[in-house]
Design a protein around this motif. Sequence first.
Motif, PDB file in Angstrom:
ATOM      1  N   THR A  48       0.850  -1.183   0.000  1.00  0.00           N
ATOM      2  CA  THR A  48       0.000   0.000   0.000  1.00  0.00           C
ATOM      3  C   THR A  48       0.888   1.236   0.000  1.00  0.00           C
ATOM      4  O   THR A  48       1.956   1.251   0.612  1.00  0.00           O
ATOM      5  CB  THR A  48      -0.916  -0.018   1.241  1.00  0.00           C
ATOM      6  N   ARG A  49       0.426   2.256  -0.662  1.00  0.00           N
ATOM      7  CA  ARG A  49       1.179   3.503  -0.796  1.00  0.00           C
ATOM      8  C   ARG A  49       1.524   4.087   0.583  1.00  0.00           C
ATOM      9  O   ARG A  49       0.674   4.190   1.459  1.00  0.00           O
ATOM     10  CB  ARG A  49       0.351   4.508  -1.589  1.00  0.00           C
ATOM     11  N   ILE A  50       2.794   4.473   0.740  1.00  0.00           N
ATOM     12  CA  ILE A  50       3.255   5.154   1.944  1.00  0.00           C
ATOM     13  C   ILE A  50       3.689   6.549   1.530  1.00  0.00           C
ATOM     14  O   ILE A  50       4.457   6.715   0.572  1.00  0.00           O
ATOM     15  CB  ILE A  50       4.406   4.400   2.635  1.00  0.00           C
ATOM     16  N   HIS A  51       3.178   7.558   2.237  1.00  0.00           N
ATOM     17  CA  HIS A  51       3.473   8.949   1.925  1.00  0.00           C
ATOM     18  C   HIS A  51       3.812   9.684   3.215  1.00  0.00           C
ATOM     19  O   HIS A  51       2.972   9.767   4.116  1.00  0.00           O
ATOM     20  CB  HIS A  51       2.252   9.586   1.231  1.00  0.00           C
ATOM     21  N   LYS A  52       5.055  10.160   3.318  1.00  0.00           N
ATOM     22  CA  LYS A  52       5.508  10.939   4.469  1.00  0.00           C
ATOM     23  C   LYS A  52       5.222  10.244   5.809  1.00  0.00           C
ATOM     24  O   LYS A  52       4.738  10.853   6.752  1.00  0.00           O
ATOM     25  CB  LYS A  52       4.893  12.328   4.453  1.00  0.00           C
ATOM     26  N   GLY A  53       5.482   8.943   5.860  1.00  0.00           N
ATOM     27  CA  GLY A  53       5.327   8.207   7.110  1.00  0.00           C
ATOM     28  C   GLY A  53       3.922   7.712   7.405  1.00  0.00           C
ATOM     29  O   GLY A  53       3.649   7.270   8.513  1.00  0.00           O
ATOM     30  N   TYR A  54       3.045   7.766   6.422  1.00  0.00           N
ATOM     31  CA  TYR A  54       1.665   7.317   6.600  1.00  0.00           C
ATOM     32  C   TYR A  54       1.277   6.339   5.496  1.00  0.00           C
ATOM     33  O   TYR A  54       1.576   6.571   4.324  1.00  0.00           O
ATOM     34  CB  TYR A  54       0.686   8.499   6.534  1.00  0.00           C
ATOM     35  N   LEU A  55       0.609   5.264   5.891  1.00  0.00           N
ATOM     36  CA  LEU A  55      -0.038   4.388   4.914  1.00  0.00           C
ATOM     37  C   LEU A  55      -1.290   5.113   4.438  1.00  0.00           C
ATOM     38  O   LEU A  55      -2.058   5.625   5.258  1.00  0.00           O
ATOM     39  CB  LEU A  55      -0.463   3.073   5.562  1.00  0.00           C
ATOM     40  N   LEU A  56      -1.506   5.180   3.143  1.00  0.00           N
ATOM     41  CA  LEU A  56      -2.688   5.834   2.594  1.00  0.00           C
ATOM     42  C   LEU A  56      -3.616   4.782   2.006  1.00  0.00           C
ATOM     43  O   LEU A  56      -3.207   3.996   1.153  1.00  0.00           O
ATOM     44  CB  LEU A  56      -2.299   6.837   1.497  1.00  0.00           C
ATOM     45  N   ILE A  57      -4.856   4.799   2.458  1.00  0.00           N
ATOM     46  CA  ILE A  57      -5.837   3.836   1.969  1.00  0.00           C
ATOM     47  C   ILE A  57      -7.197   4.522   1.870  1.00  0.00           C
ATOM     48  O   ILE A  57      -7.531   5.376   2.686  1.00  0.00           O
ATOM     49  CB  ILE A  57      -5.905   2.578   2.872  1.00  0.00           C
ATOM     50  N   ASP A  58      -7.966   4.136   0.849  1.00  0.00           N
ATOM     51  CA  ASP A  58      -9.324   4.664   0.711  1.00  0.00           C
ATOM     52  C   ASP A  58     -10.164   4.238   1.902  1.00  0.00           C
ATOM     53  O   ASP A  58     -10.029   3.120   2.399  1.00  0.00           O
ATOM     54  CB  ASP A  58      -9.993   4.134  -0.567  1.00  0.00           C
ATOM     55  N   LYS A  59     -11.043   5.116   2.343  1.00  0.00           N
ATOM     56  CA  LYS A  59     -11.890   4.822   3.498  1.00  0.00           C
ATOM     57  C   LYS A  59     -12.736   3.579   3.250  1.00  0.00           C
ATOM     58  O   LYS A  59     -12.884   2.732   4.140  1.00  0.00           O
ATOM     59  CB  LYS A  59     -12.791   6.016   3.823  1.00  0.00           C
ATOM     60  N   GLU A  60     -13.267   3.440   2.058  1.00  0.00           N
ATOM     61  CA  GLU A  60     -14.108   2.278   1.737  1.00  0.00           C
ATOM     62  C   GLU A  60     -13.325   0.976   1.889  1.00  0.00           C
ATOM     63  O   GLU A  60     -13.839  -0.005   2.427  1.00  0.00           O
ATOM     64  CB  GLU A  60     -14.654   2.406   0.314  1.00  0.00           C
ATOM     65  N   GLN A  61     -12.083   0.977   1.446  1.00  0.00           N
ATOM     66  CA  GLN A  61     -11.259  -0.227   1.544  1.00  0.00           C
ATOM     67  C   GLN A  61     -10.951  -0.583   2.999  1.00  0.00           C
ATOM     68  O   GLN A  61     -11.018  -1.748   3.385  1.00  0.00           O
ATOM     69  CB  GLN A  61      -9.956  -0.050   0.764  1.00  0.00           C
ATOM     70  N   VAL A  62     -10.612   0.420   3.799  1.00  0.00           N
ATOM     71  CA  VAL A  62     -10.306   0.126   5.201  1.00  0.00           C
ATOM     72  C   VAL A  62     -11.576  -0.288   5.948  1.00  0.00           C
ATOM     73  O   VAL A  62     -11.526  -1.159   6.810  1.00  0.00           O
ATOM     74  CB  VAL A  62      -9.566   1.302   5.892  1.00  0.00           C
ATOM     75  N   CYS A  63     -12.710   0.284   5.586  1.00  0.00           N
ATOM     76  CA  CYS A  63     -13.973  -0.116   6.214  1.00  0.00           C
ATOM     77  C   CYS A  63     -14.305  -1.570   5.885  1.00  0.00           C
ATOM     78  O   CYS A  63     -14.799  -2.299   6.749  1.00  0.00           O
ATOM     79  CB  CYS A  63     -15.112   0.812   5.795  1.00  0.00           C
ATOM     80  N   ASP A  64     -14.034  -1.992   4.654  1.00  0.00           N
ATOM     81  CA  ASP A  64     -14.246  -3.402   4.290  1.00  0.00           C
ATOM     82  C   ASP A  64     -13.406  -4.319   5.176  1.00  0.00           C
ATOM     83  O   ASP A  64     -13.879  -5.363   5.628  1.00  0.00           O
ATOM     84  CB  ASP A  64     -13.898  -3.644   2.820  1.00  0.00           C
TER      85      ASP A  64
END
Length: 100
Positions: A21-37
Amino acid sequence: MLNILIKEFLAICDYLIRKQTRIHKGYLLIDKEQVCDLLDKNKYETSHNKLKCWKELGWIDAEEKRLTKRIYEGETGKYRPYVKIDMRRYECLKWLDGNS
């Protein structure tokens, strides 16, 4: 319940890291819908409430009245909302979990 939240948070982060998963400036970035699933797989609490807990515990970075943070996408020239998972918090919890 905190112990369950921690275990689930670590498992989801481990999964996202394995999926590159994309990491940007020390954060994993994920769509809210995907993390909710992912959060809805364990039904002890709603995904929305789990994300609220994550925000209050500082595990995610979000805007004041949201559970997401808008990130500028240079290739599209637009802002897009993401759940920003703090990798430092993940690494700290992972270390603590391994030493318990």
